[in-house]
Design an enzyme around this catalytic site. Structure first.
Site, mmCIF file in Angstrom:
data_model
loop_
_atom_site.group_PDB
_atom_site.id
_atom_site.type_symbol
_atom_site.label_atom_id
_atom_site.label_comp_id
_atom_site.label_asym_id
_atom_site.label_seq_id
_atom_site.Cartn_x
_atom_site.Cartn_y
_atom_site.Cartn_z
ATOM 1 N N GLU A 47 0.875 -1.410 0.060
ATOM 2 C CA GLU A 47 0.240 -0.170 0.117
ATOM 3 C C GLU A 47 0.792 1.221 0.013
ATOM 4 O OE1 GLU A 47 -3.523 -2.701 1.943
ATOM 5 O OE2 GLU A 47 -1.484 -2.133 2.974
ATOM 6 N N SER A 48 0.382 2.324 -0.473
ATOM 7 C CA SER A 48 0.845 3.729 -0.474
ATOM 8 C C SER A 48 -0.105 4.531 -0.110
ATOM 9 C CB SER A 48 1.454 4.078 -1.772
ATOM 10 O OG SER A 48 2.441 3.335 -2.313
#
Length: 303
Positions: A47-48
């Site tokens: 995830e970012s």
């Protein structure tokens, strides 16, 4: 093209190069959904996070969370990592902080505690776990993980299906050896737990009572279905859903119960997640997910 600061934190760990890595992009004004998705694909982490001004001025920030393929309504390690990063960016970064982060699931209250070691953050569950219907046979679920019927379940724990914003199939296995042998057959799993939307798929969350660290209450693994599938080293949203299984099978007494969950050991990214439950009259009234995070990189994104 605009220069944007970014940070990389390892989350649910007190040391670098362990836990779950997270990219945090600051100065995100002007980035649309398509651009955020492209940047998340560039980082290629599980995830970012993209930090935006809050819609409510009383809140600290708005977060948008992306995997390399789609946007998430909520996720645990991005919430903890972002809370730690935002607190450490403050001028008085040495003090504790309480603030609200806006996520697609809704407002999420976070508390950050600084100490001599890595910073600790926890967040209140924006949504308590709810049980979902699961028609798949436990033996078929075990077979999709390469495990025999005798390896599925322990004590009174049985396969269950919960969501606290993101759905997971909680799969109890007999011991550490069984957990370590689990391998996901994507074709078989897709027949048992088909994708409901671009993000709402049911990932297997494998857990057992036997642990490596005696301070842990559970040992866990989470494998994301796909082509190819991949393992996540620390999954806060899964721990939030797992709270439903803990309530159903362990029935903690009224008051506050705390559980440390170890994850990521099989892949060389040891992680520790704290699950905290508030129980009143035998019912779960609130829950929190917490852990430490450490900054491992920072730089400039030219996009």
């Amino acid at each position: 093209m605009k220069n944007r600061r970014y940070l990389v934190y390892d989350v649910f760990t007190d040391r670098a190069l362990a836990g779950n890595p997270l990219a945090i992009v600051l100065d995100c004004e002007g980035l649309d959904t398509k651009a955020m998705q492209a940047v998340a694909r560039e980082f290629n982490l599980s995830e970012s996070v993209f930090v935006l001004p809050p819609e409510d001025s009383r809140h600290r920030a708005r977060l948008r969370i992306f995997t390399p393929d789609y946007e998430m309504p909520f996720a645990g390690h991005p919430t903890v990592g972002s809370a730690v990063a935002l607190a450490e960016l403050e001028e008085n970064g040495g003090s504790d902080a309480i603030f609200v982060l806006e996520e697609n699931i809704g407002p999420v209250r976070c508390a950050v505690r600084r100490g001599q070691g890595a910073t600790f953050a926890e967040f209140d569950l924006a949504k308590l776990p709810e049980q979902l219907e699961l028609s798949a046979d436990p033996e078929a679920i075990g077979a999709a993980l390469g495990l025999g019927p005798h390896e599925i379940g322990f004590e009174n724990h049985r396969v269950s299906f919960f969501s606290a914003g993101v759905p997971y199939v909680a799969i109890p296995v007999a011991n550490l050896a069984a957990a370590g042998r689990a391998r996901l057959d994507n074709a078989a799993w897709s027949e048992l737990a088909p994708r409901k939307s671009e993000w709402a798929f049911a990932s297997p969350y494998i857990y057992c009572r036997e642990t490596v660290d005696h301070a842990s209450a559970f040992h866990a693994r989470m494998i994301v279905p796909g082509s190819p599938s991949y393992e996540d080293p620390a999954t806060g949203s899964a721990a939030a859903a797992f709270a439903g299984a803990v309530m159903q099978f362990d029935r903690p007494g009224d008051g506050t119960s705390r559980y440390w969950i170890e994850q990521g050991l099989e892949m060389g990214r040891p992680s520790r997640i704290r699950l905290e439950l508030e129980v009143e009259g035998g019912r779960l009234t609130a829950g929190r997910i917490g852990g430490q995070a450490v900054k491992v990189a920072e730089g400039t994104l030219f996009a």
